[in-house]
Design a protein around this motif. Structure first.
Motif, PDB file in Angstrom:
ATOM      1  N   ASP A 132       0.848  -1.187   0.000  1.00 44.43           N
ATOM      2  CA  ASP A 132       0.000   0.000   0.000  1.00 44.43           C
ATOM      3  C   ASP A 132       0.888   1.243   0.000  1.00 44.43           C
ATOM      4  N   ARG A 133       0.670   2.129  -0.957  1.00 41.54           N
ATOM      5  CA  ARG A 133       1.561   3.287  -1.113  1.00 41.54           C
ATOM      6  C   ARG A 133       1.555   4.211   0.104  1.00 41.54           C
ATOM      7  N   ASN A 134       0.401   4.365   0.769  1.00 39.80           N
ATOM      8  CA  ASN A 134       0.343   5.226   1.956  1.00 39.80           C
ATOM      9  C   ASN A 134       1.073   4.602   3.136  1.00 39.80           C
ATOM     10  N   GLU A 135       0.906   3.304   3.324  1.00 41.94           N
ATOM     11  CA  GLU A 135       1.640   2.608   4.388  1.00 41.94           C
ATOM     12  C   GLU A 135       3.144   2.671   4.126  1.00 41.94           C
ATOM     13  N   ARG A 136       3.519   2.480   2.857  1.00 35.92           N
ATOM     14  CA  ARG A 136       4.936   2.527   2.477  1.00 35.92           C
ATOM     15  C   ARG A 136       5.517   3.915   2.738  1.00 35.92           C
ATOM     16  N   ARG A 137       4.769   4.949   2.362  1.00 37.01           N
ATOM     17  CA  ARG A 137       5.224   6.328   2.581  1.00 37.01           C
ATOM     18  C   ARG A 137       5.447   6.590   4.059  1.00 37.01           C
ATOM     19  N   LEU A 138       4.482   6.218   4.893  1.00 36.45           N
ATOM     20  CA  LEU A 138       4.606   6.432   6.338  1.00 36.45           C
ATOM     21  C   LEU A 138       5.776   5.652   6.925  1.00 36.45           C
ATOM     22  N   TYR A 139       5.932   4.416   6.490  1.00 37.09           N
ATOM     23  CA  TYR A 139       7.025   3.561   6.961  1.00 37.09           C
ATOM     24  C   TYR A 139       8.385   4.181   6.607  1.00 37.09           C
ATOM     25  N   LEU A 140       8.555   4.602   5.353  1.00 36.62           N
ATOM     26  CA  LEU A 140       9.831   5.164   4.910  1.00 36.62           C
ATOM     27  C   LEU A 140      10.105   6.529   5.540  1.00 36.62           C
ATOM     28  N   GLN A 141       9.081   7.359   5.689  1.00 36.61           N
ATOM     29  CA  GLN A 141       9.273   8.666   6.328  1.00 36.61           C
ATOM     30  C   GLN A 141       9.667   8.510   7.789  1.00 36.61           C
ATOM     31  N   LYS A 142       9.091   7.533   8.454  1.00 36.97           N
ATOM     32  CA  LYS A 142       9.462   7.266   9.846  1.00 36.97           C
ATOM     33  C   LYS A 142      10.937   6.877   9.934  1.00 36.97           C
ATOM     34  N   MET A 143      11.379   6.046   9.011  1.00 39.99           N
ATOM     35  CA  MET A 143      12.795   5.659   8.984  1.00 39.99           C
ATOM     36  C   MET A 143      13.681   6.872   8.733  1.00 39.99           C
ATOM     37  N   LEU A 144      13.279   7.705   7.793  1.00 44.70           N
ATOM     38  CA  LEU A 144      14.078   8.871   7.438  1.00 44.70           C
ATOM     39  C   LEU A 144      14.173   9.850   8.606  1.00 44.70           C
ATOM     40  N   ARG A 145      13.084   9.986   9.352  1.00 42.61           N
ATOM     41  CA  ARG A 145      13.034  10.950  10.457  1.00 42.61           C
ATOM     42  C   ARG A 145      13.948  10.601  11.619  1.00 42.61           C
ATOM     43  N   ASP A 146      14.405   9.356  11.720  1.00 37.86           N
ATOM     44  CA  ASP A 146      15.266   9.024  12.855  1.00 37.86           C
ATOM     45  C   ASP A 146      16.661   9.634  12.702  1.00 37.86           C
ATOM     46  N   GLY A 147      16.992  10.101  11.482  1.00 35.33           N
ATOM     47  CA  GLY A 147      18.245  10.815  11.264  1.00 35.33           C
ATOM     48  C   GLY A 147      19.489   9.949  11.195  1.00 35.33           C
ATOM     49  N   ARG A 148      19.335   8.637  11.268  1.00 38.22           N
ATOM     50  CA  ARG A 148      20.508   7.751  11.279  1.00 38.22           C
ATOM     51  C   ARG A 148      20.959   7.418   9.857  1.00 38.22           C
ATOM     52  N   ALA A 149      22.268   7.324   9.679  1.00 39.65           N
ATOM     53  CA  ALA A 149      22.821   6.947   8.378  1.00 39.65           C
ATOM     54  C   ALA A 149      22.364   5.542   7.997  1.00 39.65           C
TER      55      ALA A 149
END
Length: 164
Positions: free
Chosen positions: A82-99
């Motif tokens: 699901d594109r919305n679930e995928r977007r939320l999942y990836l944005q959450k990962m990006l927001r943690d700031g870790r390389a």
């Protein structure tokens, strides 16, 4: 975490930058300390609050960075269909700031696009993560962006230069 003027930092969204100023600014009736981070032509104001560690971090050391490189060649984690679930999942990962999260995002979206076309949001997120990681890669390992991109390509595809 305290940064000083002149420090090189990684901004979680915009990538490699330099602290050019620390300034106390009033916003919504309260004064807070902000870091002015120069990223290319852009100046980003980052509040020195409880979320600072997920917004700014020092670049990795060469050894730390090299330890993360195998992530790009490792098996991908399945992404939500699901594109919305995928977007939320990836944005959450990006927001943690870790390389490490950038490596995972690039690996997983690159593998996903081999199965299905990426939607606009996926493409934008991949492009953003790609640019941020390549900036750090170039800086940390003293490579040109082109050299870093070539290494990334080889790790993602498993191809060597002679197989291209």
């Amino acid at each position: 975490m305290i940064f000083h003027e002149g420090d090189t930092v990684m901004h979680w969204t915009y990538g490699l930058g330099r602290i050019i100023n620390l300034e106390e600014r009033a916003l919504f009736g309260s004064k807070n300390l902000y870091y002015a981070v120069q990223v290319g032509e852009l100046t980003v104001w980052v509040p020195a609050d409880a979320k600072l560690e997920s917004r700014l971090r020092p670049p990795l050391t060469s050894d730390e960075f090299k330890q993360l490189l195998p992530i790009l060649s490792s098996p991908c984690d399945p992404l939500p269909e699901d594109r919305n679930e995928r977007r939320l999942y990836l944005q959450k990962m990006l927001r943690d700031g870790r390389a490490e999260s950038l490596f995972h995002i690039i690996r997983d979206l690159s593998a996903y696009q081999n199965k299905k076309p990426l939607n606009d949001n996926d493409q934008l997120l991949l492009k953003q993560a790609h640019a941020v990681l390549l900036g750090e890669w170039s800086f940390v390992l003293s490579l040109t962006p082109m050299q870093a991109e070539r290494e990334m390509y080889h790790l993602l595809t498993g191809l060597t230069e002679t197989e291209e």
